[in-house]
Design a protein around this motif. Structure first.
Motif, PDB file in Angstrom:
ATOM      1  N   ASP A   1       0.826  -1.227   0.000  1.00 53.86           N
ATOM      2  CA  ASP A   1       0.000   0.000   0.000  1.00 53.86           C
ATOM      3  C   ASP A   1       0.858   1.276   0.000  1.00 53.86           C
TER       4      ASP A   1
ATOM      5  N   THR B   1       3.267   2.085   2.254  1.00 55.45           N
ATOM      6  CA  THR B   1       3.873   2.418   3.554  1.00 55.45           C
ATOM      7  C   THR B   1       5.332   1.982   3.574  1.00 55.45           C
TER       8      THR B   1
ATOM      9  N   ALA C   1       7.880   0.987   5.928  1.00 48.88           N
ATOM     10  CA  ALA C   1       7.972   0.631   7.349  1.00 48.88           C
ATOM     11  C   ALA C   1       9.406   0.755   7.849  1.00 48.88           C
TER      12      ALA C   1
ATOM     13  N   GLY D   1       4.465   1.676  15.595  1.00 48.71           N
ATOM     14  CA  GLY D   1       4.407   1.905  14.151  1.00 48.71           C
ATOM     15  C   GLY D   1       5.692   2.404  13.525  1.00 48.71           C
ATOM     16  N   CYS D   2       6.795   2.400  14.272  1.00 53.09           N
ATOM     17  CA  CYS D   2       8.038   2.948  13.718  1.00 53.09           C
ATOM     18  C   CYS D   2       8.858   1.897  12.957  1.00 53.09           C
TER      19      CYS D   2
ATOM     20  N   LYS E   1       9.728  -1.472  14.154  1.00 49.47           N
ATOM     21  CA  LYS E   1      10.534  -2.413  14.939  1.00 49.47           C
ATOM     22  C   LYS E   1      10.197  -3.872  14.593  1.00 49.47           C
ATOM     23  N   THR E   2       8.900  -4.175  14.608  1.00 48.74           N
ATOM     24  CA  THR E   2       8.479  -5.559  14.348  1.00 48.74           C
ATOM     25  C   THR E   2       8.818  -5.971  12.927  1.00 48.74           C
TER      26      THR E   2
HETATM   27  N1  ATP Z   1       1.128  -5.712   6.171  1.00 45.43           N
HETATM   28  C1  ATP Z   1       1.240  -4.388   6.218  1.00 45.43           C
HETATM   29  N2  ATP Z   1       0.752  -3.607   5.232  1.00 45.43           N
HETATM   30  C2  ATP Z   1       0.885  -2.270   5.264  1.00 45.43           C
HETATM   31  N3  ATP Z   1       1.500  -1.585   6.252  1.00 45.43           N
HETATM   32  C3  ATP Z   1       1.990  -2.315   7.264  1.00 45.43           C
HETATM   33  C4  ATP Z   1       1.897  -3.738   7.311  1.00 45.43           C
HETATM   34  N4  ATP Z   1       2.487  -4.173   8.448  1.00 45.43           N
HETATM   35  C5  ATP Z   1       2.931  -3.062   9.086  1.00 45.43           C
HETATM   36  N5  ATP Z   1       2.641  -1.958   8.374  1.00 45.43           N
HETATM   37  C6  ATP Z   1       2.977  -0.569   8.700  1.00 45.43           C
HETATM   38  O1  ATP Z   1       4.391  -0.451   8.787  1.00 45.43           O
HETATM   39  C7  ATP Z   1       4.760   0.434   9.842  1.00 45.43           C
HETATM   40  C8  ATP Z   1       5.685  -0.276  10.806  1.00 45.43           C
HETATM   41  O2  ATP Z   1       4.980  -1.330  11.451  1.00 45.43           O
HETATM   42  P1  ATP Z   1       5.665  -2.248  12.571  1.00 45.43           P
HETATM   43  O3  ATP Z   1       4.687  -3.274  12.974  1.00 45.43           O
HETATM   44  O4  ATP Z   1       6.973  -2.705  12.067  1.00 45.43           O
HETATM   45  O5  ATP Z   1       5.880  -1.176  13.714  1.00 45.43           O
HETATM   46  P2  ATP Z   1       6.299  -1.373  15.237  1.00 45.43           P
HETATM   47  O6  ATP Z   1       7.334  -0.365  15.500  1.00 45.43           O
HETATM   48  O7  ATP Z   1       6.652  -2.785  15.511  1.00 45.43           O
HETATM   49  O8  ATP Z   1       4.966  -0.963  15.971  1.00 45.43           O
HETATM   50  P3  ATP Z   1       4.289  -1.570  17.318  1.00 45.43           P
HETATM   51  O9  ATP Z   1       5.162  -1.160  18.445  1.00 45.43           O
HETATM   52  O10 ATP Z   1       2.963  -0.867  17.325  1.00 45.43           O
HETATM   53  O11 ATP Z   1       4.182  -3.039  17.119  1.00 45.43           O
HETATM   54  C9  ATP Z   1       3.456   0.900  10.480  1.00 45.43           C
HETATM   55  O12 ATP Z   1       3.102   2.143   9.915  1.00 45.43           O
HETATM   56  C10 ATP Z   1       2.448  -0.159  10.050  1.00 45.43           C
HETATM   57  O13 ATP Z   1       1.155   0.369   9.975  1.00 45.43           O
END
Ligand code: ATP
Length: 385
Positions: free
Chosen positions: A13, A15, A17, A38-39, A41-42
């Motif tokens: 989409d 984004t 990440a 959402g930064c 990490k995962t």
């Molecule tokens: N499958 C996907 N499709 C589109 N965007 C995604 C997808 N998975 C994650 N994102 C976006 O990528 C960005 C990073 O997500 P990620 O899960 O890596 O963040 P995070 O730092 O682990 O957040 P949290 O602490 O909330 O788990 C976010 O903006 C999320 O909305």
């Protein structure tokens, strides 16, 4: 051991990440990835075991580019712990823990034996909990099973995504402590995701502070707290970072004061004369080997017979030289003491005073961060020899 080379992940989409990420995790090192929701990490973590593939860039585990490794084989060599634990609800705790060894071809009996060892290691009695099902455990116990399961095949690499996130602060504190104890003997290479800066500081050998898809600072906890690379990092670690610094700053032997001392076997009359000549109101009492026994007030010795041993008070408050400023401070408060003895094994090295603690803390913060330089505070100090 784990290396990211210019890794970017863009979801369909649009984004982004993770944006052009490069960093290394050394063998046996625990790196925490910390940042707001959402930064990225995962996403970063899931690219290591290929649950997500990067859009560009390369990731190496043990010098092998993971894009060329069969994902199933790759995952068997990487322990994975997630907040929801991902335990199989219809399998017992023992069988959940034995999952990966069984998958890699171990005999069931041997795998269960190993699982029992692991449960024991994470503080769960296998005799009590082994036959239970996950929904018969508390949240903290489920987290422990998650850790035991990830360790069962003894993988060199562990990925942990908010592993202690789903439990209350008291249980989290205990799990963190136990995990640190385990890691001190296991020396796994660990990537651990958390949104909690306190957890990142406590667990990480180094911390990656994430902004939006990028690492703002990758450094030791002491450096991240003491010299934040950007205003974003400074804000993220919090206005109280000077206090957080206490828990990551080691005691410096140069900060120790050597107060007057008396020997246990010394006649009281001799000791009092000597201490008065030095102008001392009290003295640390050491045994013949230089080990700390306690302390004695000069007044208490005045006119008294016998040896110092007859009048000395035991001193229970002390910390090892390997301790942190936080440990020193908290012992001082616990015992309502104006100083705390620092020991190397049993040997008495000196004492830390509130003034020395304050000075040590000031040194860890860059002058710009300190703002206007202030003079030494008026704190009562231990008289020196
Ligand atoms: N499958 C996907 N499709 C589109 N965007 C995604 C997808 N998975 C994650 N994102 C976006 O990528 C960005 C990073 O997500 P990620 O899960 O890596 O963040 P995070 O730092 O682990 O957040 P949290 O602490 O909330 O788990 C976010 O903006 C999320 O909305």
């Amino acid at each position: 051991m784990i290396r990211f080379e210019s890794v970017t992940k863009r979801y369909p989409d649009g984004t982004t990440a993770v944006d052009d990420l490069s960093f290394d995790v050394d063998e046996g090192e625990l790196v925490t990835l910390v940042g707001p929701s959402g930064c990225g990490k995962t996403t970063t973590m899931m690219m290591v075991n290929r649950l997500i593939d990067p859009t560009s860039g390369r990731i190496f585990v043990d010098d092998a580019d993971v894009s060329g490794v069969d994902p199933v084989r790759l995952r068997r060599g990487i322990g994975y712990v997630i907040q929801q634990t991902g335990l199989f609800p219809h399998r017992t705790v023992l069988d959940n823990t034995a999952t990966v060894p069984v998958l890699t071809g171990w005999k069931r009996a041997k795998a269960r034996e190993r699982a029992a060892e692991l449960l024991d290691l994470v503080g769960l009695d296998p005799g009590v909990y082994g036959t239970r099902y996950p929904d018969q455990l508390s949240g903290g116990q489920r987290q422990r099973v998650g850790v035991a399961r990830a360790l069962a095949a003894d993988p060199p690499v562990l990925l942990m995504d908010e592993p202690f996130g789903a439990v209350d602060p008291v249980v989290r504190d205990r799990l963190q402590k136990e995990f640190l104890r385990l890691q001190a003997t296991m020396h796994k290479t660990v990537l651990l995701v958390t949104h909690d800066i306190e957890e990142a500081i406590r667990l990480g050998d180094r911390i990656a502070v994430y902004g939006d898809g990028r690492i703002e600072q990758f450094d030791t906890p002491a450096r991240v707290l003491g010299a934040p690379a950007t205003s974003y990092v400074a804000e993220f670690v919090g206005a109280d970072r000077a206090l957080k610094q206490l828990s990551v700053t080691a005691i410096d032997r140069a900060d120790l004061e050597r107060p007057p001392f008396a020997r246990l076997a010394e006649p009281a009359a001799e000791a009092v004369a000597r201490l008065r000549a030095e102008g001392a109101r009290w003295a640390v009492v050491l045994d013949a080997d230089g080990a700390l026994h306690g302390w004695v007030g000069t007044e208490r010795l005045a006119g008294a017979g016998g040896t110092v041993a007859d009048h000395a008070r035991r001193m229970e408050a002390w910390i090892p030289a390997s301790g942190t400023l936080k440990a020193a401070f908290s012992e001082m408060l616990k015992h309502d003491a104006g100083w705390i003895a620092v020991l190397d094994g049993r040997r008495f090295l000196g004492v830390l005073t509130p003034t020395a603690l304050h000075e040590a803390l000031r040194r860890t913060i860059t002058p710009e961060e300190r703002g206007v330089s202030r003079g030494r505070p008026e704190v009562d100090s231990v008289p020196t020899e």
